[in-house]
Design an enzyme around this catalytic site. Structure first.
Site, mmCIF file in Angstrom:
data_model
loop_
_atom_site.group_PDB
_atom_site.id
_atom_site.type_symbol
_atom_site.label_atom_id
_atom_site.label_comp_id
_atom_site.label_asym_id
_atom_site.label_seq_id
_atom_site.Cartn_x
_atom_site.Cartn_y
_atom_site.Cartn_z
ATOM 1 N N ARG A 60 0.883 -1.176 0.000
ATOM 2 C CA ARG A 60 0.000 0.000 0.000
ATOM 3 C C ARG A 60 0.915 1.219 0.000
ATOM 4 O O ARG A 60 1.673 1.419 0.952
ATOM 5 C CB ARG A 60 -0.914 -0.013 1.223
ATOM 6 C CG ARG A 60 -1.548 1.333 1.493
ATOM 7 C CD ARG A 60 -2.659 1.278 2.493
ATOM 8 N NE ARG A 60 -3.823 0.616 1.942
ATOM 9 C CZ ARG A 60 -5.033 0.656 2.494
ATOM 10 N NH1 ARG A 60 -5.228 1.322 3.623
ATOM 11 N NH2 ARG A 60 -6.042 0.039 1.931
ATOM 12 N N HIS A 87 -7.363 0.931 -6.362
ATOM 13 C CA HIS A 87 -7.518 0.001 -5.228
ATOM 14 C C HIS A 87 -8.191 -1.277 -5.753
ATOM 15 O O HIS A 87 -9.336 -1.562 -5.451
ATOM 16 C CB HIS A 87 -8.379 0.668 -4.153
ATOM 17 C CG HIS A 87 -8.318 0.006 -2.797
ATOM 18 N ND1 HIS A 87 -7.490 -1.055 -2.496
ATOM 19 C CD2 HIS A 87 -8.999 0.279 -1.651
ATOM 20 C CE1 HIS A 87 -7.668 -1.408 -1.234
ATOM 21 N NE2 HIS A 87 -8.574 -0.619 -0.695
ATOM 22 N N GLN A 90 -10.007 -4.020 -3.532
ATOM 23 C CA GLN A 90 -11.292 -3.568 -3.011
ATOM 24 C C GLN A 90 -12.407 -3.839 -4.028
ATOM 25 O O GLN A 90 -13.456 -4.380 -3.679
ATOM 26 C CB GLN A 90 -11.225 -2.054 -2.709
ATOM 27 C CG GLN A 90 -12.524 -1.479 -2.194
ATOM 28 C CD GLN A 90 -12.865 -1.988 -0.806
ATOM 29 O OE1 GLN A 90 -12.061 -1.855 0.095
ATOM 30 N NE2 GLN A 90 -14.045 -2.572 -0.635
ATOM 31 N N ASP A 179 -17.517 6.817 -0.770
ATOM 32 C CA ASP A 179 -16.176 6.737 -0.155
ATOM 33 C C ASP A 179 -15.889 8.092 0.492
ATOM 34 O O ASP A 179 -16.606 9.073 0.228
ATOM 35 C CB ASP A 179 -15.128 6.413 -1.236
ATOM 36 C CG ASP A 179 -13.725 6.221 -0.671
ATOM 37 O OD1 ASP A 179 -13.579 6.030 0.560
ATOM 38 O OD2 ASP A 179 -12.750 6.267 -1.454
ATOM 39 N N CYS A 219 -16.406 1.348 0.767
ATOM 40 C CA CYS A 219 -15.200 0.542 0.985
ATOM 41 C C CYS A 219 -14.752 0.582 2.449
ATOM 42 O O CYS A 219 -14.028 -0.298 2.884
ATOM 43 C CB CYS A 219 -14.084 1.015 0.068
ATOM 44 S SG CYS A 219 -13.745 2.781 0.196
ATOM 45 N N ARG A 247 -13.240 -8.807 1.378
ATOM 46 C CA ARG A 247 -11.845 -8.477 1.070
ATOM 47 C C ARG A 247 -10.982 -9.724 1.231
ATOM 48 O O ARG A 247 -10.163 -10.053 0.379
ATOM 49 C CB ARG A 247 -11.341 -7.363 2.013
ATOM 50 C CG ARG A 247 -11.924 -5.992 1.748
ATOM 51 C CD ARG A 247 -11.472 -5.424 0.416
ATOM 52 N NE ARG A 247 -10.028 -5.368 0.307
ATOM 53 C CZ ARG A 247 -9.247 -4.400 0.811
ATOM 54 N NH1 ARG A 247 -9.806 -3.371 1.412
ATOM 55 N NH2 ARG A 247 -7.931 -4.436 0.676
#
Ligand code: CP
Ligand code: NVA
Length: 261
Positions: A60, A87, A90, A179, A219, A247
């Protein structure tokens, strides 16, 4: 597995670590102060050294170029656990959640409301592969990356719309997706963004406009009362927690695929 985190995380860290141990592996957490990739040591050196001790790397990072550099110089698979640009894990989990709760992604209408950020870019890349209707409703000046929108449109697979009108956009939605308005690395812009994003909060009224078949997704982490109300997250049609659980399942499938099982 070596897990490089230049940013904070709950879901990504724990789902990868728990998931990999369920698969019989062992994951090593490397936080922002541990290896300081690009600062203490060049990315290409980190990639080559970690490849000696690990079968797989997950990272990340801030700059998307960092994950590309890791992938270029590592001799083991590198999994993107979020960059400023996208991402992907996700959205793989999100699609699994849509399949479980709606039946399939094909033909559904997914309406994202908020900042045209990394989550939107991954949705657009997904729309280049699987046919569905993707709409991003964002304030003027906060649209997703033009090249990525163009790439998704050029693929000719999905219907893609970018609009500044959330109320019109959500009508007939299968999924209303939200988000944070200020992503990691943008927190100093949070106050300004709260002003600009007025009208883009997913609240009970917006969900009513969306209609009875609409599910709510996010998310996470969510700023309750900012981009989404408490009422919407806690409503029966909110699937944010199965989404978070997925996930782990989606990533386990990705890791099994990459490690040749
Ligand atoms: N959704 C997500 O990636 O959460 P974390 O930032 O907690 O990993
Ligand atoms: N857009 C958010 C997603 C967090 C999972 C961020 O980058 O902070």
């Amino acid at each position: 597995m070596a897990m490089i985190f230049a940013k904070p995380s709950m879901r990504t860290r724990v789902s990868f670590e728990s998931g990999f141990s369920l698969l019989g592996g062992h994951a090593i957490y490397l936080g922002p102060d541990d290896i300081q990739m690009g600062k203490r040591e060049e990315t290409r050196d980190v990639a080559r050294v970690l490849s000696c001790y690990n079968d797989i790397i997950m990272a990340r990072v801030f700059a998307h170029q960092d994950i590309l550099d890791l992938a270029k110089h590592a001799s083991v698979p590198v999994v993107n656990g979020l960059t400023d640009y996208n991402h992907p894990c996700q959205i793989m989990a999100d699609v699994l959640t849509i399949i479980e709760h709606i039946g399939q992604l094909e033909g559904t209408k997914v309406i994202y409301v908020g900042d045209g950020n990394n989550i939107v870019h991954s949705w657009l890349l997904m729309a280049s592969v699987i046919p569905f209707h993707f709409v991003c409703a964002c304030p003027k000046g906060f649209e997703p990356d033009e090249k990525t929108v163009e790439k998704a449109r050029q693929a000719g697979i999905s219907k893609i719309e970018i609009t500044n009108d959330p109320k019109e956009a959500v009508r007939g939605a299968d999924v209303v997706y939200s988000d944070v308005w200020a992503s990691m690395g943008q927190k100093e812009e949070a106050a300004h963004r709260r002003k600009v994003f007025q009208g883009f909060q997913v609240d009970g009224n917006l969900m009513k406009l969306a209609g009875s078949k609409a599910h709510f997704m996010h998310c996470l982490p969510a700023e309750r009362g900012v981009e989404v109300t408490d009422e919407v997250i806690e409503a029966p049609n909110s699937i944010v927690f199965p989404q978070a659980e997925n996930r782990m399942h989606a990533q386990n499938a990705i890791m099994l695929h990459l490690l040749g099982n």
